[in-house]
Design a protein around this motif. Structure first.
Motif, PDB file in Angstrom:
ATOM      1  N   ASP A 114      43.676  47.251  14.213  1.00  0.00           N
ATOM      2  CA  ASP A 114      42.784  47.620  15.311  1.00  0.00           C
ATOM      3  C   ASP A 114      41.629  46.625  15.333  1.00  0.00           C
ATOM      4  N   PRO A 115      41.156  46.233  16.514  1.00  0.00           N
ATOM      5  CA  PRO A 115      40.061  45.243  16.579  1.00  0.00           C
ATOM      6  C   PRO A 115      38.721  45.750  16.073  1.00  0.00           C
ATOM      7  N   ALA A 116      38.545  47.077  15.956  1.00  0.00           N
ATOM      8  CA  ALA A 116      37.278  47.615  15.460  1.00  0.00           C
ATOM      9  C   ALA A 116      37.144  47.295  13.976  1.00  0.00           C
ATOM     10  N   ARG A 117      36.027  46.668  13.593  1.00  0.00           N
ATOM     11  CA  ARG A 117      35.875  46.216  12.212  1.00  0.00           C
ATOM     12  C   ARG A 117      35.382  47.317  11.291  1.00  0.00           C
ATOM     13  N   GLY A 118      34.442  48.113  11.754  1.00  0.00           N
ATOM     14  CA  GLY A 118      33.884  49.156  10.906  1.00  0.00           C
ATOM     15  C   GLY A 118      32.634  48.704  10.181  1.00  0.00           C
ATOM     16  N   LEU A 119      32.003  49.640   9.478  1.00  0.00           N
ATOM     17  CA  LEU A 119      30.707  49.406   8.841  1.00  0.00           C
ATOM     18  C   LEU A 119      30.776  49.333   7.324  1.00  0.00           C
ATOM     19  N   VAL A 120      31.968  49.561   6.758  1.00  0.00           N
ATOM     20  CA  VAL A 120      32.140  49.567   5.304  1.00  0.00           C
ATOM     21  C   VAL A 120      33.369  48.738   4.949  1.00  0.00           C
ATOM     22  N   TYR A 121      33.239  48.009   3.854  1.00  0.00           N
ATOM     23  CA  TYR A 121      34.278  47.099   3.358  1.00  0.00           C
ATOM     24  C   TYR A 121      34.816  47.674   2.059  1.00  0.00           C
ATOM     25  N   GLY A 122      36.026  47.295   1.646  1.00  0.00           N
ATOM     26  CA  GLY A 122      36.529  47.792   0.378  1.00  0.00           C
ATOM     27  C   GLY A 122      37.880  47.208   0.035  1.00  0.00           C
ATOM     28  N   ASN A 123      38.448  47.710  -1.067  1.00  0.00           N
ATOM     29  CA  ASN A 123      39.804  47.288  -1.419  1.00  0.00           C
ATOM     30  C   ASN A 123      40.431  48.284  -2.386  1.00  0.00           C
ATOM     31  N   ARG A 124      41.729  48.173  -2.530  1.00  0.00           N
ATOM     32  CA  ARG A 124      42.504  48.953  -3.512  1.00  0.00           C
ATOM     33  C   ARG A 124      43.616  48.067  -4.079  1.00  0.00           C
ATOM     34  N   GLY A 125      43.245  46.788  -4.358  1.00  0.00           N
ATOM     35  CA  GLY A 125      44.185  45.830  -4.909  1.00  0.00           C
ATOM     36  C   GLY A 125      44.905  45.039  -3.829  1.00  0.00           C
ATOM     37  N   CYS A 126      45.905  44.280  -4.232  1.00  0.00           N
ATOM     38  CA  CYS A 126      46.672  43.443  -3.307  1.00  0.00           C
ATOM     39  C   CYS A 126      47.806  44.253  -2.697  1.00  0.00           C
ATOM     40  N   LEU A 127      47.728  44.451  -1.391  1.00  0.00           N
ATOM     41  CA  LEU A 127      48.705  45.286  -0.688  1.00  0.00           C
ATOM     42  C   LEU A 127      49.645  44.467   0.187  1.00  0.00           C
ATOM     43  N   GLN A 150      30.394  34.193   0.775  1.00  0.00           N
ATOM     44  CA  GLN A 150      31.219  33.865   1.932  1.00  0.00           C
ATOM     45  C   GLN A 150      32.682  34.183   1.625  1.00  0.00           C
ATOM     46  N   ARG A 151      33.314  34.948   2.499  1.00  0.00           N
ATOM     47  CA  ARG A 151      34.726  35.253   2.317  1.00  0.00           C
ATOM     48  C   ARG A 151      35.573  34.186   2.988  1.00  0.00           C
ATOM     49  N   GLY A 152      36.656  33.835   2.327  1.00  0.00           N
ATOM     50  CA  GLY A 152      37.597  32.903   2.932  1.00  0.00           C
ATOM     51  C   GLY A 152      38.498  33.622   3.913  1.00  0.00           C
ATOM     52  N   PRO A 153      39.605  32.999   4.302  1.00  0.00           N
ATOM     53  CA  PRO A 153      40.557  33.670   5.193  1.00  0.00           C
ATOM     54  C   PRO A 153      41.040  34.982   4.592  1.00  0.00           C
ATOM     55  N   MET A 154      41.264  35.968   5.449  1.00  0.00           N
ATOM     56  CA  MET A 154      41.724  37.275   4.994  1.00  0.00           C
ATOM     57  C   MET A 154      43.183  37.214   4.528  1.00  0.00           C
ATOM     58  N   LEU A 155      43.528  38.175   3.663  1.00  0.00           N
ATOM     59  CA  LEU A 155      44.900  38.375   3.201  1.00  0.00           C
ATOM     60  C   LEU A 155      45.502  37.109   2.584  1.00  0.00           C
ATOM     61  N   GLN A 156      44.763  36.486   1.679  1.00  0.00           N
ATOM     62  CA  GLN A 156      45.284  35.327   0.984  1.00  0.00           C
ATOM     63  C   GLN A 156      46.328  35.760  -0.051  1.00  0.00           C
ATOM     64  N   PRO A 157      47.370  34.964  -0.256  1.00  0.00           N
ATOM     65  CA  PRO A 157      48.420  35.331  -1.216  1.00  0.00           C
ATOM     66  C   PRO A 157      47.852  35.587  -2.619  1.00  0.00           C
ATOM     67  N   GLY A 158      48.253  36.707  -3.218  1.00  0.00           N
ATOM     68  CA  GLY A 158      47.848  37.028  -4.570  1.00  0.00           C
ATOM     69  C   GLY A 158      46.446  37.560  -4.727  1.00  0.00           C
ATOM     70  N   ARG A 159      45.671  37.655  -3.643  1.00  0.00           N
ATOM     71  CA  ARG A 159      44.312  38.174  -3.707  1.00  0.00           C
ATOM     72  C   ARG A 159      44.287  39.613  -3.194  1.00  0.00           C
ATOM     73  N   PHE A 160      43.208  40.333  -3.508  1.00  0.00           N
ATOM     74  CA  PHE A 160      43.133  41.713  -3.030  1.00  0.00           C
ATOM     75  C   PHE A 160      43.072  41.741  -1.507  1.00  0.00           C
ATOM     76  N   THR A 161      43.552  42.835  -0.945  1.00  0.00           N
ATOM     77  CA  THR A 161      43.575  43.009   0.506  1.00  0.00           C
ATOM     78  C   THR A 161      42.231  43.545   0.969  1.00  0.00           C
ATOM     79  N   GLU A 162      41.573  42.807   1.853  1.00  0.00           N
ATOM     80  CA  GLU A 162      40.280  43.218   2.383  1.00  0.00           C
ATOM     81  C   GLU A 162      40.485  44.371   3.368  1.00  0.00           C
ATOM     82  N   LEU A 163      39.804  45.482   3.120  1.00  0.00           N
ATOM     83  CA  LEU A 163      39.936  46.673   3.955  1.00  0.00           C
ATOM     84  C   LEU A 163      38.616  46.985   4.645  1.00  0.00           C
ATOM     85  N   PHE A 164      38.699  47.629   5.802  1.00  0.00           N
ATOM     86  CA  PHE A 164      37.503  48.012   6.552  1.00  0.00           C
ATOM     87  C   PHE A 164      37.604  49.473   6.986  1.00  0.00           C
TER      88      PHE A 164
END
Length: 216
Positions: free
Chosen positions: A16-29, A56-70
């Protein structure tokens, strides 16, 4: 095209294009191509600030890195089963630990908190989110319940229907037992009057509350 990394109160990952107000993660998904392959990879489900120390965050969903969640707001993150990050929200995390010490016996380290929350938020046998039952009258503002198969936020005498971009409509809270989405320990945390470093509720919730006051 929006990435599939927006989290609903039901802990689902949607695009969804809505980004949200909180960021987080639960590992690499995600896999090497950025496709989501699993709901979680670790028990440490955290909710973070959108910005911290100018990192500064790099590109989202990089291989082997945690999945950026919003998340729309912290109420949504709590419903999905995430707790404050110990790094970017250190003061909030210490408040959580102190609360945990008063509510639960035994150790109160991050692993212990995460293990308890994992039991409360996940039905491992059914491989789905675990819901609980509570009386509507006892639920604090910021808790989530299911009404007509849709997540609704508890706010005052009303329930607000959740959407990725904000709360869309209001219905009366009512009385009686409710199917509660937010894990019990986090419901109890909300009942203390929780107000952390990230927005507990999206501004649209406050707008709906203002509408009710004007009607009254």
């Amino acid at each position: 095209m929006p990435l599939q990394n927006r989290v609903t109160p039901l802990s689902e990952l949607i695009a969804d294009p809505a980004r949200g107000l909180v960021y987080g993660n639960r590992g690499c998904l995600h896999d090497a191509t950025g496709v989501i392959r699993r709901r979680y990879a670790v028990r440490r489900w955290i909710a973070c600030r959108l910005e911290f120390r100018g990192w500064q965050r790099g590109p989202m969903l990089q291989p082997g890195r945690f999945t950026e969640l919003f998340f729309l707001d912290e109420a949504t993150a709590f419903a999905a089963g995430h707790r404050p990050c110990a790094l970017c929200r250190h003061d909030d995390y210490l408040r959580l630990v102190e609360f945990w010490r008063e509510r639960h016996s035994g150790p109160v380290g991050a692993d212990d908190i995460d293990a308890r929350l994992h039991q409360e938020r996940l039905d491992a046998a059914a491989k789905r989110q675990r819901h609980h039952t509570a009386e509507l009258a006892t639920l604090p503002n910021g808790a989530f319940v299911v009404r007509d198969e849709v997540p609704h936020l508890v706010l005052g005498s009303a329930l607000l229907r959740w959407s990725p971009s904000g709360y869309e409509r209001r219905i009366p809270r009512g009385v009686g037992p409710a199917e509660t989405i937010t894990p019990p320990s986090l419901v109890a945390l909300l009942a203390t009057g929780w107000d952390g470093a990230v927005p507990l509720m999206h501004p649209s919730a406050i707008e709906w509350r203002s509408v009710r006051r004007n009607e009254d």
